[in-house]
Motif scaffolding. Structure first.
Motif: not given
Length: 141
Positions: A81-109
Motif C-alpha cells: 500500500t506504500l506510495n512512491m513518496d513513502e517508499l522513497n522516504n523509507l528507503l532514504t531513512k534506511m540508507y542513512e541508518q546503514l553503517g559506514e562500511e555498508q554505505r561505502k559498498a553502495y558508493e563503490n558500486l
C-alpha cells in the motif's frame, strides 16, 4: 553469467558489448580484463552501423539509488500500500541508518557505474560528432 563477462562489466564495459567481445574472442585466448579501447570502439562502431541509431547512455546511479534499486522490490512486497513518496522516504531513512562500511559498498558500486557512464558517454559523443561530420560531408557534396 560467465566470469569473464562479469569482469568486463565490473570494469565498466556495457553487458551487450561484453557479450559480443566474449563471442568474438573467447577466453582464455586474450586476457579480457585488458581489452583495448580500440577493440571496444570497433565493436561499438559495428553496432552503430548495424542499428543505424546511437542512443545516449543510461544515466549513472548514486549509492542511494543503488540501495533503493536493490531493496525496493522487497519493501513493496511487504507493504503493497506504500506510495512512491513513502517508499522513497523509507528507503532514504534506511540508507542513512546503514553503517559506514555498508554505505561505502553502495558508493563503490556507484563509482563503477559512473565510470561506465563516462566511457559510454565518450563513445556516444564520438559517434555523434562523427555522424554530424559525415552528414556535413554528404550535404556539401
Amino acid at each position: 553469467m560467465n566470469s569473464s563477462i562479469g569482469i568486463l562489466i565490473a570494469h565498466g564495459i556495457p553487458p551487450g558489448i561484453a557479450n559480443a567481445l566474449i563471442e568474438k574472442y573467447p577466453p582464455p585466448v586474450p586476457d579480457l580484463t585488458k581489452v583495448s579501447t580500440q577493440l571496444i570502439k570497433k565493436e561499438l562502431k559495428s553496432r552503430c552501423k548495424r542499428y543505424r541509431k546511437v542512443v545516449p547512455p543510461s544515466p549513472f546511479l548514486t549509492g542511494l539509488q543503488m540501495f533503493s534499486k536493490e531493496k525496493s522490490p522487497g519493501i513493496m512486497e511487504e507493504n503493497p500500500t506504500l506510495n512512491m513518496d513513502e517508499l522513497n522516504n523509507l528507503l532514504t531513512k534506511m540508507y542513512e541508518q546503514l553503517g559506514e562500511e555498508q554505505r561505502k559498498a553502495y558508493e563503490n558500486l556507484a563509482i563503477v557505474d559512473h565510470k561506465r557512464w563516462e566511457m559510454e558517454m565518450r563513445f556516444y559523443e564520438h559517434f555523434v560528432s562523427e555522424a554530424s561530420r559525415n552528414d556535413e560531408d554528404a550535404s556539401s557534396s
